[in-house]
Design a protein around this motif. Sequence first.
Motif, PDB file in Angstrom:
ATOM      1  N   LEU A 156       1.289  -1.324  -0.187  1.00  0.00           N
ATOM      2  CA  LEU A 156      -0.500   0.086   0.063  1.00  0.00           C
ATOM      3  C   LEU A 156       0.874   1.094   0.076  1.00  0.00           C
ATOM      4  O   LEU A 156       0.702   1.997  -0.629  1.00  0.00           O
ATOM      5  N   ILE A 157       1.647   1.070   0.792  1.00  0.00           N
ATOM      6  CA  ILE A 157       2.725   2.251   0.669  1.00  0.00           C
ATOM      7  C   ILE A 157       3.036   2.454  -0.550  1.00  0.00           C
ATOM      8  O   ILE A 157       3.872   3.551  -1.344  1.00  0.00           O
ATOM      9  N   LEU A 158       3.875   1.472  -1.356  1.00  0.00           N
ATOM     10  CA  LEU A 158       4.230   1.518  -2.695  1.00  0.00           C
ATOM     11  C   LEU A 158       4.026   1.911  -3.572  1.00  0.00           C
ATOM     12  O   LEU A 158       3.790   2.973  -3.844  1.00  0.00           O
ATOM     13  N   PHE A 159       2.270   1.243  -3.658  1.00  0.00           N
ATOM     14  CA  PHE A 159       1.725   1.800  -4.729  1.00  0.00           C
ATOM     15  C   PHE A 159       1.292   3.159  -4.745  1.00  0.00           C
ATOM     16  O   PHE A 159       0.602   4.636  -5.330  1.00  0.00           O
ATOM     17  N   SER A 160       1.294   3.937  -3.028  1.00  0.00           N
ATOM     18  CA  SER A 160       0.213   5.114  -2.361  1.00  0.00           C
ATOM     19  C   SER A 160       1.631   6.324  -3.203  1.00  0.00           C
ATOM     20  O   SER A 160       1.638   7.110  -3.951  1.00  0.00           O
ATOM     21  N   PHE A 161       2.815   5.896  -2.809  1.00  0.00           N
ATOM     22  CA  PHE A 161       4.292   6.550  -3.724  1.00  0.00           C
ATOM     23  C   PHE A 161       4.516   6.224  -5.205  1.00  0.00           C
ATOM     24  O   PHE A 161       5.166   7.816  -5.848  1.00  0.00           O
ATOM     25  N   MET A 162       3.453   5.780  -5.727  1.00  0.00           N
ATOM     26  CA  MET A 162       3.859   5.291  -6.813  1.00  0.00           C
ATOM     27  C   MET A 162       2.631   6.334  -7.930  1.00  0.00           C
ATOM     28  O   MET A 162       2.994   7.417  -8.689  1.00  0.00           O
ATOM     29  N   ALA A 163       1.487   6.394  -7.324  1.00  0.00           N
ATOM     30  CA  ALA A 163       0.359   6.834  -7.552  1.00  0.00           C
ATOM     31  C   ALA A 163       0.526   8.773  -7.179  1.00  0.00           C
ATOM     32  O   ALA A 163       0.202   9.391  -8.373  1.00  0.00           O
ATOM     33  N   LEU A 164       1.548   9.309  -6.075  1.00  0.00           N
ATOM     34  CA  LEU A 164       1.784  10.382  -5.549  1.00  0.00           C
ATOM     35  C   LEU A 164       2.749  10.863  -7.236  1.00  0.00           C
ATOM     36  O   LEU A 164       2.442  12.066  -7.839  1.00  0.00           O
ATOM     37  N   ILE A 165       3.676   9.955  -8.061  1.00  0.00           N
ATOM     38  CA  ILE A 165       4.177  10.701  -8.558  1.00  0.00           C
ATOM     39  C   ILE A 165       3.778  10.271 -10.148  1.00  0.00           C
ATOM     40  O   ILE A 165       4.560  11.306 -10.879  1.00  0.00           O
ATOM     41  N   ALA A 166       3.032   9.865 -10.136  1.00  0.00           N
ATOM     42  CA  ALA A 166       2.438   9.676 -11.629  1.00  0.00           C
ATOM     43  C   ALA A 166       1.237  11.143 -11.200  1.00  0.00           C
ATOM     44  O   ALA A 166       0.982  11.216 -12.659  1.00  0.00           O
ATOM     45  N   ILE A 167       1.022  11.035 -10.940  1.00  0.00           N
ATOM     46  CA  ILE A 167      -0.364  12.244 -10.684  1.00  0.00           C
ATOM     47  C   ILE A 167       0.434  13.485 -10.997  1.00  0.00           C
ATOM     48  O   ILE A 167       0.189  14.481 -11.099  1.00  0.00           O
ATOM     49  N   ASN A 168       1.506  13.605 -10.189  1.00  0.00           N
ATOM     50  CA  ASN A 168       2.764  15.092 -10.531  1.00  0.00           C
ATOM     51  C   ASN A 168       3.434  15.223 -11.398  1.00  0.00           C
ATOM     52  O   ASN A 168       3.185  16.581 -11.933  1.00  0.00           O
ATOM     53  N   MET A 169       3.558  13.682 -12.525  1.00  0.00           N
ATOM     54  CA  MET A 169       4.173  14.171 -13.900  1.00  0.00           C
ATOM     55  C   MET A 169       2.825  14.551 -14.521  1.00  0.00           C
ATOM     56  O   MET A 169       3.195  15.288 -15.201  1.00  0.00           O
TER      57      MET A 169
END
Length: 69
Positions: free
Chosen positions: A14-27
Amino acid sequence: MLHKNSGQALIEYLILFSFMALIAINMVKGMGGMMTTSIRTIGYQLTQQLTIGVCERECWYSAYENRTY
């Protein structure tokens, strides 16, 4: 013991996917801002080209096909 490890793995995922989602949203936000700037620049250039029109003398842009001399 196995149940405790699977719970820890779930939290890590969950932490890994939330971090990846945060990066994708910022991109996506960054690309959206870049696209907005590009569209704004293209719109400005088109407005300048279309409102100036074709002049008979002292034209700065000679690529118009209907230009008369």
